[in-house]
Design a protein around this motif. Structure first.
Motif, short mmCIF file in Angstrom:
data_model
loop_
_atom_site.label_atom_id
_atom_site.label_comp_id
_atom_site.label_asym_id
_atom_site.label_seq_id
_atom_site.Cartn_x
_atom_site.Cartn_y
_atom_site.Cartn_z
N THR A 1 -40.30 -49.97 -101.59
CA THR A 1 -41.07 -50.25 -101.22
C THR A 1 -41.29 -52.24 -101.62
OG1 THR A 1 -42.51 -48.83 -102.04
CG2 THR A 1 -43.40 -51.09 -102.29
N MET A 2 -40.40 -52.87 -103.08
CA MET A 2 -41.07 -53.80 -103.18
C MET A 2 -39.34 -54.73 -102.54
SD MET A 2 -43.01 -53.10 -105.56
CE MET A 2 -42.63 -54.90 -106.38
N TRP A 3 -38.80 -54.36 -101.47
CA TRP A 3 -37.69 -55.14 -100.43
C TRP A 3 -38.78 -55.13 -99.53
CZ3 TRP A 3 -35.09 -55.06 -104.39
CH2 TRP A 3 -33.63 -55.49 -104.49
N ALA A 4 -40.26 -54.44 -99.45
CA ALA A 4 -40.77 -54.42 -97.81
C ALA A 4 -42.13 -55.77 -98.12
CB ALA A 4 -41.61 -53.75 -98.06
N MET A 5 -42.36 -55.29 -99.34
CA MET A 5 -43.26 -56.85 -100.37
C MET A 5 -42.44 -57.70 -100.52
SD MET A 5 -46.32 -54.96 -100.80
CE MET A 5 -46.95 -55.69 -101.72
N ALA B 1 -40.72 -58.37 -98.61
CA ALA B 1 -40.34 -59.40 -96.50
C ALA B 1 -38.94 -59.59 -96.70
CB ALA B 1 -41.15 -60.63 -96.46
N ALA B 2 -37.47 -58.87 -97.14
CA ALA B 2 -36.72 -58.91 -97.33
C ALA B 2 -35.38 -58.24 -95.46
CB ALA B 2 -36.40 -58.22 -97.98
N PRO B 3 -34.74 -58.42 -95.41
CA PRO B 3 -33.63 -57.56 -94.42
C PRO B 3 -33.53 -56.72 -95.07
CG PRO B 3 -33.29 -59.82 -95.13
CD PRO B 3 -34.38 -60.01 -96.26
N LEU B 4 -34.11 -55.76 -94.64
CA LEU B 4 -33.61 -54.26 -94.67
C LEU B 4 -32.29 -53.03 -93.98
CD1 LEU B 4 -37.64 -52.50 -93.98
CD2 LEU B 4 -36.52 -53.30 -96.69
N ILE B 5 -31.61 -53.91 -94.75
CA ILE B 5 -29.79 -53.81 -94.17
C ILE B 5 -29.67 -52.08 -94.97
CG2 ILE B 5 -27.61 -54.18 -94.33
CD1 ILE B 5 -29.99 -55.53 -91.96
N THR B 6 -29.98 -50.96 -94.32
CA THR B 6 -29.09 -50.18 -94.87
C THR B 6 -27.72 -50.21 -95.41
OG1 THR B 6 -28.45 -48.54 -93.59
CG2 THR B 6 -31.01 -48.72 -94.15
N LYS C 1 -33.56 -40.17 -96.01
CA LYS C 1 -34.20 -40.53 -94.46
C LYS C 1 -35.86 -40.26 -94.25
CE LYS C 1 -34.72 -38.24 -90.03
NZ LYS C 1 -34.72 -36.64 -89.40
N ALA C 2 -37.05 -39.75 -95.13
CA ALA C 2 -38.14 -40.46 -94.91
C ALA C 2 -38.49 -41.53 -95.77
CB ALA C 2 -38.39 -38.48 -96.16
N THR C 3 -37.61 -41.48 -97.03
CA THR C 3 -37.71 -43.12 -97.42
C THR C 3 -37.44 -44.46 -96.58
OG1 THR C 3 -37.37 -42.18 -99.91
CG2 THR C 3 -37.53 -45.14 -98.96
N LEU C 4 -36.62 -44.20 -95.96
CA LEU C 4 -35.85 -44.64 -94.47
C LEU C 4 -36.94 -44.97 -93.26
CD1 LEU C 4 -32.44 -45.07 -95.80
CD2 LEU C 4 -33.65 -46.51 -96.60
N THR C 5 -37.17 -44.44 -93.85
CA THR C 5 -37.78 -44.63 -91.87
C THR C 5 -39.44 -44.26 -91.97
OG1 THR C 5 -37.45 -41.76 -92.06
CG2 THR C 5 -36.08 -43.44 -90.87
N ASN C 6 -40.38 -44.45 -93.20
CA ASN C 6 -41.48 -44.20 -93.50
C ASN C 6 -42.34 -45.51 -92.54
OD1 ASN C 6 -44.62 -44.94 -94.35
ND2 ASN C 6 -43.53 -43.18 -95.56
N ARG C 7 -42.78 -45.71 -91.41
CA ARG C 7 -43.32 -46.24 -90.60
C ARG C 7 -44.23 -47.06 -91.33
NH1 ARG C 7 -42.09 -45.51 -84.97
NH2 ARG C 7 -40.65 -43.57 -85.32
N GLU C 8 -45.31 -46.67 -92.26
CA GLU C 8 -46.09 -47.60 -92.62
C GLU C 8 -45.80 -48.61 -93.95
OE1 GLU C 8 -49.87 -45.45 -93.66
OE2 GLU C 8 -49.16 -43.92 -92.50
N VAL C 9 -45.17 -47.98 -94.72
CA VAL C 9 -44.26 -48.74 -95.22
C VAL C 9 -43.26 -50.16 -94.48
CG1 VAL C 9 -42.93 -49.50 -97.43
CG2 VAL C 9 -43.68 -47.36 -97.27
N ASP D 1 -43.21 -54.31 -94.37
CA ASP D 1 -41.96 -55.31 -94.23
C ASP D 1 -41.78 -55.81 -93.05
OD1 ASP D 1 -38.94 -56.44 -95.70
OD2 ASP D 1 -38.90 -55.61 -93.21
N GLN D 2 -42.49 -55.50 -91.99
CA GLN D 2 -42.48 -55.82 -90.90
C GLN D 2 -43.26 -56.72 -89.84
OE1 GLN D 2 -39.08 -55.74 -88.58
NE2 GLN D 2 -38.60 -55.56 -90.54
#
Length: 409
Positions: free
Chosen positions: A272-276, A278-283, A295-303, A307-308
């Motif tokens: 969440t904080m990386w999304a807040m 606007a960080a690159p999301l490199i797993t 998987k559910a955490t990394l693919t939550n479309r609304e979160v 970020d995006q």
């Protein structure tokens, strides 16, 4: 020379200047229209370090598709350090033939066939951090090789760079990529030592702001000559940098540790904080074996949408009291994301009166004024509506966790 006509001497004197002016000019500007939202993908280092090979990379690419990660927006399969073999007689870098027997062009073709893009790693110094051949002195040859292989993303590290100045070194690799002609995202991995946010926006598409992340919510790992930082420590180091971020140029607080051992609540807060921000999301986890929760955490479309968001504004810490922090991020369409982060080891109550105080963001030049406008509230983790700004928001935030709401008209 003294017997030559004066006009001939004049021409000879002008030749070096003409040559330098026309033949040796370099383009130090990154490729435009790339990374207009923070890059999303996977990198091998956090989980596998130097244990990379062709089979692993192909299996991860397969998993990115089969798990729904690609459909959620993850694009890059990035091979970090230790893929390197030796340079050939002409100086061109070759992959380790035992680890990558089919070669990098074939691997890139495989990744591209999945609708994904391939990233690779090098270093501005004589050797990479893992002791493989670095790019110093071979920048233009390496860029030509990456272009021939079909590389889409370059992470460029900063080990073994004795005597080099960061800005100049990264301008050199940018000029080399430009000369090679294939558009690539350039990830500046200089660790924030030389304030890359000040010169990086024209040179690269993202720049590391800190040293390496460590798979821990709130700690520091002392490795003797260098330190690795927990999620909260990395987050705190982003203070005062948000004005440098935006479409095509992002602060990079390092790769995600989601799925690498922290409990679900800490993974959720980290993501969440990386999304807040606007960080690159490199797993950095093993996509082949990740749990349903990861998987559910990394693919939550609304979160991910936070970020995006195309506005490209990095969020900010609005308030902090008793280890409970309130973060806001302006979104396109006059929306806002609000995250309540609990850094303490016990649950914390939150009560937020939307109408009490207008909140102005001086960087984005926007204001959240719930006294004038009523917003609907939606919790992206619960994926449900949770009221409006007509009433104060009341919730309990669990330990090392977040509660998030998105405000929309």
């Amino acid at each position: 020379m003294k017997h030559l006509p004066l006009f001939v001497l004049g021409l000879l004197g002008a030749l070096p200047a003409l040559g330098q002016g026309n033949n040796y000019a370099q383009n130090y500007k990154k490729f435009d229209n790339l990374a207009l939202t923070p890059p999303m993908g996977w990198n091998s280092w956090n989980k596998f370090a130097c244990n990379v090979d062709e089979r692993l990379i192909k299996e991860v690419a397969d998993a990115m598709v089969s798990t729904g990660m690609k459909d959620a927006g993850y694009t890059y399969i990035n091979i970090d350090d230790c893929w390197h073999g030796e340079r050939d007689a002409q100086g061109f870098i070759q992959p380790d033939a035992k680890r990558f027997p089919s070669g990098m062009k074939a691997l890139a073709d495989y990744i591209h066939s999945k609708g994904l893009k391939m990233g690779i790693y090098s270093d501005a110094g004589s050797q990479t951090c893992g002791g493989r051949p670095g790019s110093r002195g071979y920048e233009f040859q390496d860029a030509q090789q990456y272009a021939a292989w079909g590389v889409d993303y370059l992470k460029y590290d900063w080990c073994n760079t004795e005597g080099l100045k960061a800005e100049g070194a990264y301008k050199t690799i940018t000029a080399a990529l430009r000369k090679a002609g294939r558009p690539m995202v350039l990830s500046i991995c200089e660790w924030g030592n030389d304030k890359p946010w000040e010169w990086g926006p024209t040179v690269g598409h993202l720049w590391r702001t800190t040293g390496d992340i460590y798979n821990c919510f709130d700690c520091i790992k002392d490795n003797g000559t260098w330190k690795a930082w927990g999620v909260m420590q990395i987050m705190d180091k982003q203070e005062h940098l948000r004005q440098y971020a935006g479409p095509g140029h992002w602060n990079d607080p390092d790769m995600l540790e989601v799925g690498n051992g922290m409990p679900a609540n800490e993974d959720r807060a980290h993501f969440t904080m990386w999304a807040m921000m606007a960080a690159p999301l490199i797993t950095g986890n093993d996509l082949r074996t990740m749990s349903p929760q990861t998987k559910a955490t990394l693919t939550n479309r609304e979160v991910l949408a936070i970020d995006q968001d195309p506005l490209g504004v990095q969020g900010f810490r609005y308030a902090a009291k008793d280890s409970l922090e309130t973060w806001l991020k302006p979104l396109a369409g006059d929306k806002w994301a609000v995250a309540f982060l609990n850094r303490s080891k016990r649950p914390q109550p939150v009560r937020f009166d939307w109408q009490a105080t207008p909140i102005a963001d001086e960087v984005a030049k926007v204001e959240l004024n719930a006294a004038k406008t009523t917003y609907r509230l939606r919790n992206p983790w619960a994926q449900k509506e949770v009221g409006t700004t007509k009433k104060p928001f009341v919730a309990t935030v669990p330990s090392h966790d977040v509660v998030v709401v998105v405000l929309s008209k």
